[in-house]
Design an enzyme around this catalytic site. Structure first.
Site, PDB file in Angstrom:
ATOM      1  N   HIS A  62       5.928 -26.250   3.210  1.00  0.00           N
ATOM      2  CA  HIS A  62       4.791 -26.925   2.566  1.00  0.00           C
ATOM      3  C   HIS A  62       5.297 -27.489   1.235  1.00  0.00           C
ATOM      4  O   HIS A  62       5.076 -26.932   0.163  1.00  0.00           O
ATOM      5  CB  HIS A  62       3.633 -25.951   2.335  1.00  0.00           C
ATOM      6  CG  HIS A  62       2.573 -26.544   1.446  1.00  0.00           C
ATOM      7  ND1 HIS A  62       1.781 -27.593   1.834  1.00  0.00           N
ATOM      8  CD2 HIS A  62       2.211 -26.274   0.173  1.00  0.00           C
ATOM      9  CE1 HIS A  62       0.981 -27.930   0.848  1.00  0.00           C
ATOM     10  NE2 HIS A  62       1.226 -27.148  -0.182  1.00  0.00           N
TER      11      HIS A  62
ATOM     12  N   ARG B 215      12.130 -24.811 -11.202  1.00  0.00           N
ATOM     13  CA  ARG B 215      11.698 -24.263  -9.917  1.00  0.00           C
ATOM     14  C   ARG B 215      12.102 -22.794  -9.769  1.00  0.00           C
ATOM     15  O   ARG B 215      11.352 -21.989  -9.235  1.00  0.00           O
ATOM     16  CB  ARG B 215      12.268 -25.111  -8.785  1.00  0.00           C
ATOM     17  CG  ARG B 215      11.263 -25.263  -7.683  1.00  0.00           C
ATOM     18  CD  ARG B 215      11.653 -26.289  -6.672  1.00  0.00           C
ATOM     19  NE  ARG B 215      12.015 -25.598  -5.437  1.00  0.00           N
ATOM     20  CZ  ARG B 215      13.140 -25.788  -4.795  1.00  0.00           C
ATOM     21  NH1 ARG B 215      14.025 -26.649  -5.240  1.00  0.00           N
ATOM     22  NH2 ARG B 215      13.387 -25.134  -3.695  1.00  0.00           N
TER      23      ARG B 215
ATOM     24  N   VAL C  36      -1.293 -18.980   0.577  1.00  0.00           N
ATOM     25  CA  VAL C  36      -1.619 -20.349   0.167  1.00  0.00           C
ATOM     26  C   VAL C  36      -0.890 -20.691  -1.136  1.00  0.00           C
ATOM     27  O   VAL C  36      -0.394 -21.804  -1.316  1.00  0.00           O
ATOM     28  CB  VAL C  36      -3.152 -20.496  -0.018  1.00  0.00           C
ATOM     29  CG1 VAL C  36      -3.515 -21.900  -0.481  1.00  0.00           C
ATOM     30  CG2 VAL C  36      -3.886 -20.135   1.269  1.00  0.00           C
TER      31      VAL C  36
ATOM     32  N   ASN D 197       1.598 -21.390  -3.967  1.00  0.00           N
ATOM     33  CA  ASN D 197       2.940 -21.982  -3.841  1.00  0.00           C
ATOM     34  C   ASN D 197       4.019 -21.261  -4.645  1.00  0.00           C
ATOM     35  O   ASN D 197       3.722 -20.697  -5.674  1.00  0.00           O
ATOM     36  CB  ASN D 197       2.877 -23.440  -4.295  1.00  0.00           C
ATOM     37  CG  ASN D 197       2.352 -24.304  -3.169  1.00  0.00           C
ATOM     38  OD1 ASN D 197       2.730 -24.133  -2.028  1.00  0.00           O
ATOM     39  ND2 ASN D 197       1.470 -25.242  -3.506  1.00  0.00           N
TER      40      ASN D 197
ATOM     41  N   ASP E   7      -1.702 -30.007   5.408  1.00  0.00           N
ATOM     42  CA  ASP E   7      -0.782 -31.104   5.726  1.00  0.00           C
ATOM     43  C   ASP E   7      -1.107 -31.673   7.106  1.00  0.00           C
ATOM     44  O   ASP E   7      -1.102 -32.892   7.312  1.00  0.00           O
ATOM     45  CB  ASP E   7       0.663 -30.598   5.669  1.00  0.00           C
ATOM     46  CG  ASP E   7       0.956 -29.917   4.351  1.00  0.00           C
ATOM     47  OD1 ASP E   7       0.880 -30.585   3.312  1.00  0.00           O
ATOM     48  OD2 ASP E   7       1.220 -28.694   4.336  1.00  0.00           O
TER      49      ASP E   7
HETATM   50  P1  NAX Z   1      -6.044 -22.257  -9.905  1.00  0.00           P
HETATM   51  O1  NAX Z   1      -5.067 -22.266 -11.024  1.00  0.00           O
HETATM   52  O2  NAX Z   1      -7.361 -22.943 -10.064  1.00  0.00           O
HETATM   53  O3  NAX Z   1      -6.356 -20.751  -9.501  1.00  0.00           O
HETATM   54  C1  NAX Z   1      -5.351 -19.802  -9.321  1.00  0.00           C
HETATM   55  C2  NAX Z   1      -5.932 -18.462  -9.643  1.00  0.00           C
HETATM   56  O4  NAX Z   1      -4.963 -17.483  -9.305  1.00  0.00           O
HETATM   57  C3  NAX Z   1      -6.273 -18.282 -11.120  1.00  0.00           C
HETATM   58  O5  NAX Z   1      -7.595 -17.827 -11.268  1.00  0.00           O
HETATM   59  C4  NAX Z   1      -5.259 -17.235 -11.569  1.00  0.00           C
HETATM   60  O6  NAX Z   1      -5.734 -16.401 -12.607  1.00  0.00           O
HETATM   61  C5  NAX Z   1      -5.045 -16.469 -10.270  1.00  0.00           C
HETATM   62  N1  NAX Z   1      -3.860 -15.622 -10.248  1.00  0.00           N
HETATM   63  C6  NAX Z   1      -2.657 -15.817 -10.853  1.00  0.00           C
HETATM   64  N2  NAX Z   1      -1.864 -14.760 -10.643  1.00  0.00           N
HETATM   65  C7  NAX Z   1      -2.553 -13.898  -9.875  1.00  0.00           C
HETATM   66  C8  NAX Z   1      -2.269 -12.629  -9.341  1.00  0.00           C
HETATM   67  N3  NAX Z   1      -1.094 -12.027  -9.563  1.00  0.00           N
HETATM   68  N4  NAX Z   1      -3.215 -12.005  -8.605  1.00  0.00           N
HETATM   69  C9  NAX Z   1      -4.407 -12.584  -8.395  1.00  0.00           C
HETATM   70  N5  NAX Z   1      -4.744 -13.775  -8.890  1.00  0.00           N
HETATM   71  C10 NAX Z   1      -3.826 -14.429  -9.623  1.00  0.00           C
HETATM   72  O7  NAX Z   1      -5.249 -22.802  -8.640  1.00  0.00           O
HETATM   73  P2  NAX Z   1      -5.800 -23.379  -7.263  1.00  0.00           P
HETATM   74  O8  NAX Z   1      -6.020 -24.838  -7.404  1.00  0.00           O
HETATM   75  O9  NAX Z   1      -6.916 -22.539  -6.786  1.00  0.00           O
HETATM   76  O10 NAX Z   1      -4.506 -23.221  -6.346  1.00  0.00           O
HETATM   77  C11 NAX Z   1      -4.012 -21.959  -5.986  1.00  0.00           C
HETATM   78  C12 NAX Z   1      -2.656 -22.051  -5.336  1.00  0.00           C
HETATM   79  O11 NAX Z   1      -2.717 -22.805  -4.123  1.00  0.00           O
HETATM   80  C13 NAX Z   1      -1.591 -22.763  -6.185  1.00  0.00           C
HETATM   81  O12 NAX Z   1      -0.391 -22.012  -6.116  1.00  0.00           O
HETATM   82  C14 NAX Z   1      -1.416 -24.093  -5.475  1.00  0.00           C
HETATM   83  O13 NAX Z   1      -0.146 -24.643  -5.722  1.00  0.00           O
HETATM   84  C15 NAX Z   1      -1.598 -23.674  -4.051  1.00  0.00           C
HETATM   85  N6  NAX Z   1      -1.902 -24.728  -3.062  1.00  0.00           N
HETATM   86  C16 NAX Z   1      -1.379 -24.589  -1.822  1.00  0.00           C
HETATM   87  C17 NAX Z   1      -1.687 -25.440  -0.787  1.00  0.00           C
HETATM   88  C18 NAX Z   1      -1.122 -25.240   0.571  1.00  0.00           C
HETATM   89  O14 NAX Z   1      -1.403 -26.090   1.430  1.00  0.00           O
HETATM   90  N7  NAX Z   1      -0.333 -24.220   0.865  1.00  0.00           N
HETATM   91  C19 NAX Z   1      -2.572 -26.609  -1.010  1.00  0.00           C
HETATM   92  C20 NAX Z   1      -3.422 -26.483  -2.218  1.00  0.00           C
HETATM   93  C21 NAX Z   1      -2.787 -25.823  -3.408  1.00  0.00           C
HETATM   94  O15 NAX Z   1      -2.028 -26.779  -4.100  1.00  0.00           O
END
Ligand code: NAX
Length: 332
Positions: free
Chosen positions: A187, A98, A129, A131, A159
């Site tokens: 979250h 973590r 959004v 995490n 949530d």
């Molecule tokens: P994906 O892995 O499909 O997409 C993430 C994208 O972010 C990738 O295209 C990656 O290249 C890009 N990225 C990485 N570093 C970056 C940076 N420095 N600048 C710009 N883009 C960058 O993930 P996805 O399923 O779309 O989820 C995105 C995030 O949402 C994750 O961290 C996930 O844990 C989080 N979530 C948060 C939720 C919430 O309620 N707060 C719920 C849904 C989700 O789990």
């Protein structure tokens, strides 16, 4: 037609963005008369994928979509934006601890904070959004000191929606007949989904949700656990994390911030000013109401039981630990 609202979505080549971009561009968030300018930020290796997303957005032939700007450059991405939806983050890889995840994300959100500070409108509304969403939001706020702290939030609406849907299913009523479900805290699996103040419409009668459910064990045990672990259950089933429901929740969060909630309560992560004994300066999810002036206010005066206090403090303790860990990387 009015000037386009300029909306940045980071992680724009990812799976949440794939649902989110269409909803925003077709008017689900800012209304059916508001033109949108979309800025899509992702990292350099994802630019070819992002080109495909841009092509698809063009091919939707949407009347509100004024322009689309794909980029890997933060200075371009944050320029003059009205809204920042920060979905992109470093994912947790196998074997990653973590604290390694926190370290990688601190770096991303520090850099984006500086870009936000330098290039965005000072009225920009920020929703984190990616995490760990609460702590990432604190980091970006720290590095964008010229933007008011009230303009930063993190997403806990998914949530809240999950909690609302669990109650609706339990009672066999529609989702709109369940109101005032609350998410307190992080979250994460320590979040506290709280039904003590929720109300439901059953057979035309408005009553406390707990009275209608008549099952204290379900409320205090099964319901809380189901909501806390719902993200994991979706991954288990889909082999991918929540995307459609996450995109929908982001739209709900931003629409309510933009237009106000009226009498409704919604949950969102905001920087604590000490309400309900939560340490000042933590990014903590509270029940809030939002005026048409876009000012977010914590719902005041709720009675907090000993049961709730314990759960609210446990999720607070996790957030303090995350914050201390993240900020220790900043000092190092
Ligand atoms: P994906 O892995 O499909 O997409 C993430 C994208 O972010 C990738 O295209 C990656 O290249 C890009 N990225 C990485 N570093 C970056 C940076 N420095 N600048 C710009 N883009 C960058 O993930 P996805 O399923 O779309 O989820 C995105 C995030 O949402 C994750 O961290 C996930 O844990 C989080 N979530 C948060 C939720 C919430 O309620 N707060 C719920 C849904 C989700 O789990």
């Amino acid at each position: 037609m009015s000037e386009p609202v300029k909306v940045l979505v980071t992680g724009a080549a990812g799976q949440i963005a794939y649902s989110l971009l269409y909803s925003i561009a077709k008017g689900d968030v800012f209304g059916e008369k508001q033109p949108i300018s979309l800025v899509l930020l992702d990292i350099e290796p994802m630019m070819a994928v992002l080109d495909g997303v841009v092509m698809e957005l063009q091919d939707c032939a949407l009347p509100l979509l004024a322009d689309v700007i794909p980029t890997a450059d933060e200075a371009v991405a944050f320029k003059d934006i009205d809204v920042a939806l920060l979905v992109g983050a470093q994912p947790r890889r196998q074997g990653m601890e973590r604290k390694d995840l926190l370290k990688a994300n601190v770096k991303i959100f520090k850099s984006q904070g500086a870009a936000l500070d330098a290039h965005a409108k000072k009225t920009v509304k920020v929703v984190v959004v990616g995490n760990p969403a609460n702590t990432n939001a604190l980091v970006i706020a720290q590095f964008a000191p010229s933007i008011p702290k009230e303009n930063f939030s993190c997403l806990t609406r998914l949530d809240q929606n999950r909690a609302q849907a669990q109650v609706a299913t339990k009672l066999g009523i529609s989702n709109e007949n369940v109101q005032r479900t609350i998410i307190w805290g992080n979250h994460s699996s320590t979040q506290f989904p709280d039904l003590a103040h929720a109300v439901v419409h059953v057979n035309g009668k408005l009553m406390p949700a707990q009275e209608a459910i008549k099952d204290d064990n379900w409320v205090k045990d099964e319901f809380i656990k189901t909501v806390q672990t719902r993200g994991g259950a979706v991954i288990q089933a889909r082999k991918l994390s929540s995307a459609m429901s996450a995109a929908k929740a982001i739209c709900d969060h931003v629409r309510d911030w933009w237009f106000g909630t009226g009498e409704r309560w919604v949950s969102m992560g905001i920087i604590s000013k000490g309400d309900y004994g939560i340490k000042e300066g933590l990014m903590y999810s509270f029940p809030v109401q939002i005026g048409t002036d876009r000012v977010v206010q914590v719902v005041p005066g709720l009675t907090i039981s000993n049961f709730a206090r314990e759960k609210m403090d446990a999720t607070q303790a996790e957030l303090i630990e995350e914050k201390d860990c993240a900020f220790s990387f900043l000092e190092a």
